[in-house]
Design a protein around this motif. Structure first.
Motif, PDB file in Angstrom:
ATOM      1  N   ALA A   1       0.840  -1.206   0.000  1.00 31.22           N
ATOM      2  CA  ALA A   1       0.000   0.000   0.000  1.00 31.22           C
ATOM      3  C   ALA A   1       0.868   1.245   0.000  1.00 31.22           C
ATOM      4  N   ASP A   2       0.488   2.196  -0.859  1.00 33.45           N
ATOM      5  CA  ASP A   2       1.132   3.507  -0.839  1.00 33.45           C
ATOM      6  C   ASP A   2       0.358   4.368   0.154  1.00 33.45           C
ATOM      7  N   LEU A   3       0.996   4.683   1.250  1.00 29.59           N
ATOM      8  CA  LEU A   3       0.287   5.357   2.346  1.00 29.59           C
ATOM      9  C   LEU A   3      -0.013   6.816   2.035  1.00 29.59           C
ATOM     10  N   THR A   4       0.522   7.345   0.924  1.00 31.80           N
ATOM     11  CA  THR A   4       0.150   8.715   0.555  1.00 31.80           C
ATOM     12  C   THR A   4      -1.201   8.739  -0.162  1.00 31.80           C
ATOM     13  N   ASP A   5      -1.736   7.559  -0.449  1.00 32.12           N
ATOM     14  CA  ASP A   5      -3.046   7.455  -1.113  1.00 32.12           C
ATOM     15  C   ASP A   5      -4.092   7.114  -0.040  1.00 32.12           C
TER      16      ASP A   5
ATOM     17  N   THR B   1       9.361  18.171   8.562  1.00 32.26           N
ATOM     18  CA  THR B   1       8.165  17.348   8.309  1.00 32.26           C
ATOM     19  C   THR B   1       7.884  16.433   9.505  1.00 32.26           C
ATOM     20  N   LYS B   2       8.938  15.944  10.149  1.00 30.47           N
ATOM     21  CA  LYS B   2       8.718  15.069  11.310  1.00 30.47           C
ATOM     22  C   LYS B   2       8.120  15.875  12.474  1.00 30.47           C
ATOM     23  N   ALA B   3       8.604  17.109  12.654  1.00 34.84           N
ATOM     24  CA  ALA B   3       8.077  17.947  13.742  1.00 34.84           C
ATOM     25  C   ALA B   3       6.605  18.281  13.475  1.00 34.84           C
TER      26      ALA B   3
ATOM     27  N   ALA C   1       6.823   4.022   8.517  1.00 36.81           N
ATOM     28  CA  ALA C   1       7.039   4.443   7.123  1.00 36.81           C
ATOM     29  C   ALA C   1       7.351   5.923   7.076  1.00 36.81           C
ATOM     30  N   ALA C   2       8.310   6.279   6.240  1.00 38.42           N
ATOM     31  CA  ALA C   2       8.728   7.679   6.143  1.00 38.42           C
ATOM     32  C   ALA C   2       9.650   7.840   4.951  1.00 38.42           C
ATOM     33  N   LEU C   3       9.806   9.082   4.513  1.00 40.07           N
ATOM     34  CA  LEU C   3      10.958   9.407   3.681  1.00 40.07           C
ATOM     35  C   LEU C   3      12.019   9.824   4.682  1.00 40.07           C
ATOM     36  N   SER C   4      12.931   8.903   4.965  1.00 45.55           N
ATOM     37  CA  SER C   4      13.789   9.062   6.146  1.00 45.55           C
ATOM     38  C   SER C   4      15.166   9.618   5.807  1.00 45.55           C
ATOM     39  N   ARG C   5      15.459   9.757   4.541  1.00 50.57           N
ATOM     40  CA  ARG C   5      16.804  10.224   4.177  1.00 50.57           C
ATOM     41  C   ARG C   5      16.769  11.735   3.988  1.00 50.57           C
TER      42      ARG C   5
ATOM     43  N   LEU D   1      19.855   8.009  16.294  1.00 53.45           N
ATOM     44  CA  LEU D   1      20.598   7.338  15.224  1.00 53.45           C
ATOM     45  C   LEU D   1      20.639   5.828  15.504  1.00 53.45           C
ATOM     46  N   THR D   2      20.168   5.031  14.527  1.00 51.25           N
ATOM     47  CA  THR D   2      20.012   3.602  14.799  1.00 51.25           C
ATOM     48  C   THR D   2      20.943   2.767  13.913  1.00 51.25           C
ATOM     49  N   ALA D   3      21.660   1.854  14.546  1.00 49.94           N
ATOM     50  CA  ALA D   3      22.571   0.958  13.818  1.00 49.94           C
ATOM     51  C   ALA D   3      21.839  -0.337  13.517  1.00 49.94           C
TER      52      ALA D   3
ATOM     53  N   ASP E   1      20.859  -0.105   2.650  1.00 47.87           N
ATOM     54  CA  ASP E   1      21.220   1.300   2.386  1.00 47.87           C
ATOM     55  C   ASP E   1      20.482   2.268   3.305  1.00 47.87           C
ATOM     56  N   ARG E   2      20.105   1.809   4.507  1.00 46.87           N
ATOM     57  CA  ARG E   2      19.297   2.687   5.355  1.00 46.87           C
ATOM     58  C   ARG E   2      19.993   3.136   6.638  1.00 46.87           C
ATOM     59  N   SER E   3      20.765   2.267   7.264  1.00 51.98           N
ATOM     60  CA  SER E   3      21.324   2.676   8.559  1.00 51.98           C
ATOM     61  C   SER E   3      22.636   3.441   8.348  1.00 51.98           C
TER      62      SER E   3
ATOM     63  N   PHE F   1       3.947   6.790  16.807  1.00 52.21           N
ATOM     64  CA  PHE F   1       4.606   7.422  15.663  1.00 52.21           C
ATOM     65  C   PHE F   1       6.098   7.576  15.953  1.00 52.21           C
ATOM     66  N   LEU F   2       6.937   7.054  15.041  1.00 53.94           N
ATOM     67  CA  LEU F   2       8.383   7.199  15.232  1.00 53.94           C
ATOM     68  C   LEU F   2       8.857   8.535  14.680  1.00 53.94           C
ATOM     69  N   SER F   3       9.382   9.352  15.563  1.00 58.63           N
ATOM     70  CA  SER F   3       9.961  10.622  15.142  1.00 58.63           C
ATOM     71  C   SER F   3      11.473  10.576  15.385  1.00 58.63           C
TER      72      SER F   3
HETATM   73  N1  LIG Z   1      17.043   4.853  11.206  1.00 56.16           N
HETATM   74  C1  LIG Z   1      17.339   5.873  12.006  1.00 56.16           C
HETATM   75  O1  LIG Z   1      18.517   6.070  12.378  1.00 56.16           O
HETATM   76  C2  LIG Z   1      16.242   6.793  12.462  1.00 56.16           C
HETATM   77  C3  LIG Z   1      16.587   7.800  13.372  1.00 56.16           C
HETATM   78  C4  LIG Z   1      15.595   8.653  13.819  1.00 56.16           C
HETATM   79  C5  LIG Z   1      14.281   8.499  13.381  1.00 56.16           C
HETATM   80  N2  LIG Z   1      13.968   7.515  12.491  1.00 56.16           N
HETATM   81  C6  LIG Z   1      12.560   7.378  12.072  1.00 56.16           C
HETATM   82  O2  LIG Z   1      12.152   6.046  12.296  1.00 56.16           O
HETATM   83  C7  LIG Z   1      11.224   5.630  11.300  1.00 56.16           C
HETATM   84  C8  LIG Z   1      11.737   4.366  10.626  1.00 56.16           C
HETATM   85  O3  LIG Z   1      13.013   4.683  10.062  1.00 56.16           O
HETATM   86  P1  LIG Z   1      13.804   3.649   9.165  1.00 56.16           P
HETATM   87  O4  LIG Z   1      15.239   3.913   9.387  1.00 56.16           O
HETATM   88  O5  LIG Z   1      13.264   2.277   9.356  1.00 56.16           O
HETATM   89  O6  LIG Z   1      13.427   4.182   7.704  1.00 56.16           O
HETATM   90  P2  LIG Z   1      13.539   3.401   6.313  1.00 56.16           P
HETATM   91  O7  LIG Z   1      14.479   2.271   6.431  1.00 56.16           O
HETATM   92  O8  LIG Z   1      13.776   4.431   5.259  1.00 56.16           O
HETATM   93  O9  LIG Z   1      12.085   2.783   6.162  1.00 56.16           O
HETATM   94  C9  LIG Z   1      10.978   3.570   5.848  1.00 56.16           C
HETATM   95  C10 LIG Z   1      10.050   2.737   5.008  1.00 56.16           C
HETATM   96  O10 LIG Z   1       8.899   3.528   4.673  1.00 56.16           O
HETATM   97  C11 LIG Z   1       8.532   3.173   3.350  1.00 56.16           C
HETATM   98  N3  LIG Z   1       7.741   4.190   2.665  1.00 56.16           N
HETATM   99  C12 LIG Z   1       8.183   5.377   2.196  1.00 56.16           C
HETATM  100  N4  LIG Z   1       7.184   5.989   1.554  1.00 56.16           N
HETATM  101  C13 LIG Z   1       6.092   5.183   1.624  1.00 56.16           C
HETATM  102  C14 LIG Z   1       4.767   5.262   1.122  1.00 56.16           C
HETATM  103  N5  LIG Z   1       4.356   6.327   0.413  1.00 56.16           N
HETATM  104  N6  LIG Z   1       3.914   4.240   1.372  1.00 56.16           N
HETATM  105  C15 LIG Z   1       4.330   3.160   2.070  1.00 56.16           C
HETATM  106  N7  LIG Z   1       5.572   3.018   2.576  1.00 56.16           N
HETATM  107  C16 LIG Z   1       6.453   4.028   2.332  1.00 56.16           C
HETATM  108  C17 LIG Z   1       9.869   2.999   2.651  1.00 56.16           C
HETATM  109  O11 LIG Z   1       9.679   2.293   1.465  1.00 56.16           O
HETATM  110  P3  LIG Z   1      10.718   2.510   0.248  1.00 56.16           P
HETATM  111  O12 LIG Z   1      11.991   1.898   0.718  1.00 56.16           O
HETATM  112  O13 LIG Z   1      10.063   1.818  -0.880  1.00 56.16           O
HETATM  113  O14 LIG Z   1      10.840   3.986   0.064  1.00 56.16           O
HETATM  114  C18 LIG Z   1      10.692   2.269   3.694  1.00 56.16           C
HETATM  115  O15 LIG Z   1      10.582   0.866   3.568  1.00 56.16           O
HETATM  116  C19 LIG Z   1      11.072   6.815  10.351  1.00 56.16           C
HETATM  117  O16 LIG Z   1       9.928   7.523  10.726  1.00 56.16           O
HETATM  118  C20 LIG Z   1      12.296   7.650  10.610  1.00 56.16           C
HETATM  119  O17 LIG Z   1      12.010   9.020  10.375  1.00 56.16           O
HETATM  120  C21 LIG Z   1      14.920   6.662  12.020  1.00 56.16           C
END
Ligand SMILES: NC(=O)c1ccc[n+]([C@@H]2O[C@H](COP(=O)([O-])OP(=O)(O)OC[C@H]3O[C@@H](n4cnc5c(N)ncnc54)[C@H](OP(=O)(O)O)[C@@H]3O)[C@@H](O)[C@H]2O)c1
Length: 294
Positions: free
Chosen positions: A39-43, A129-131, A63-67, A150-152, A159-161, A100-102
């Motif tokens: 599911a695309d959560l923006t829909d 956007t998170k705030a 789910a987030a645009l986390s980068r 910051l999560t390891a 390609d996320r951590s 909600f994860l911020s």
């Molecule tokens: N990791 C950290 O160090 C860290 C630190 C502080 C806060 N956070 C927060 O913690 C949460 C989880 O982080 P994370 O590191 O697990 O992030 P992540 O690895 O980037 O995972 C986010 C997931 O959300 C999905 N997503 C993005 N747009 C979407 C959409 N429109 N519909 C459905 N799914 C969608 C992404 O899918 P795609 O891959 O297809 O885009 C991705 O699988 C986030 O809210 C982030 O802001 C993370």
């Protein structure tokens, strides 16, 4: 029948660890890990369809645009997923607990040792956007915001951590300058998700900080990671924010997690303590299953 917990962002770093660790830490839940492929959560219509399909009793919204770079490049996209999708889900979840994860990045880093009541002052699009999403979530007095550090960890897409970023950059021959005067409270994903599962079992409304029990500079973090991945060593060098020119960087995002700690059955680990706890070489060092930390 067990109640259902919906985990969004299940193909991401933290959502992935939540799903994988559920059997160990949350056997009372039927876990539904939702990825973008489902599911695309923006829909909004797709969000409604998800709700009809699963009728969850709890939502952990990862789910987030986390980068940060991707958010700067396309602020409208960042807003759609980080704010509007959060609003749609929180609306659907009006009568159930919603976590909600911020991020620690909602602060500007001028102070450090942040507590939940400190004023937020985000410096980049991601953090803005998170705030904003935090404010949306907290409009419901029963919902929760957990600001994580910051999560390891090891993500399905590798390609996320921040550890994966370091390994990828150095594998390409990029030298990394790690600031000795920029501070964070990093967390291994395994401990983070254990805490999240314990929190979810007794969800409390309001805002909580969740970070590691050790404030470390980027350089100290890099040295600790290089202890585990010696191939990094030639590619990391210490530096100072004083010599940095570029987009604003929050110098000290250390957080106090005492409010969360008081709810947990285990001590939140320090990052170096976790790494020193005797993890077998062939296992994921960030997973609780492989760590001896208590
Ligand atoms: N990791 C950290 O160090 C860290 C630190 C502080 C806060 N956070 C927060 O913690 C949460 C989880 O982080 P994370 O590191 O697990 O992030 P992540 O690895 O980037 O995972 C986010 C997931 O959300 C999905 N997503 C993005 N747009 C979407 C959409 N429109 N519909 C459905 N799914 C969608 C992404 O899918 P795609 O891959 O297809 O885009 C991705 O699988 C986030 O809210 C982030 O802001 C993370």
């Amino acid at each position: 029948m067990k109640p259902t917990v919906l985990i969004t962002g299940a193909a991401g770093l933290i959502g992935g660890y939540l799903v994988r660790s559920a059997a160990r830490w949350a056997p009372q839940w039927e876990v539904c890990g939702l990825s973008r492929a489902e599911a695309d959560l923006t829909d909004r219509d797709q969000v409604k369809a998800v709700w009809r399909r699963y009728s969850p009793s709890l939502v952990i919204h990862c789910a987030a645009l986390s980068r940060t770079g991707a958010c700067e490049q396309d602020p409208a996209r960042a807003r759609r997923i980080n704010v509007e999708a959060t609003r749609s889900l929180a609306d659907m979840a009006r009568d159930v607990p919603f976590v909600f994860l911020s991020t620690d990045q909602v602060f500007d880093g001028s102070k450090g040792h942040y507590v939940e009541a400190d004023e937020v002052r985000p410096l980049n699009v991601y953090a803005q956007t998170k705030a904003e999403a935090e404010r949306v979530v907290l409009e419901n007095p029963a919902h929760s915001v957990v600001r994580i550090a910051l999560t390891a960890g090891t993500s399905p897409t590798h390609d996320r951590s921040f550890v994966e970023d370091m390994l990828r950059a150095t594998a390409k021959g990029t030298k990394l300058t790690l600031f000795m005067d920029e501070f964070r409270c990093p967390m291994p994903a395994g401990a983070l998700v254990r805490a999240l599962w314990e929190f979810a079992a007794q969800p409390r409304a309001g805002c909580y900080h969740l970070g590691g029990d050790e404030r470390l500079s980027r350089w100290e973090i890099g040295e600790a990671v290089a202890g585990r991945y010696p191939e990094l060593r030639p590619w990391i060098q210490p530096g100072s924010l004083a010599d940095y020119h570029g987009p604003p960087r929050p110098p000290d995002l250390s957080m106090c997690s005492d409010k969360m700690q008081a709810l947990l059955s285990f001590r939140l680990p320090g990052f170096r303590q976790w790494l020193a706890s005797g993890i077998p070489n062939d296992s994921d060092p960030w997973d609780y299953a492989s760590a001896r930390a208590q």
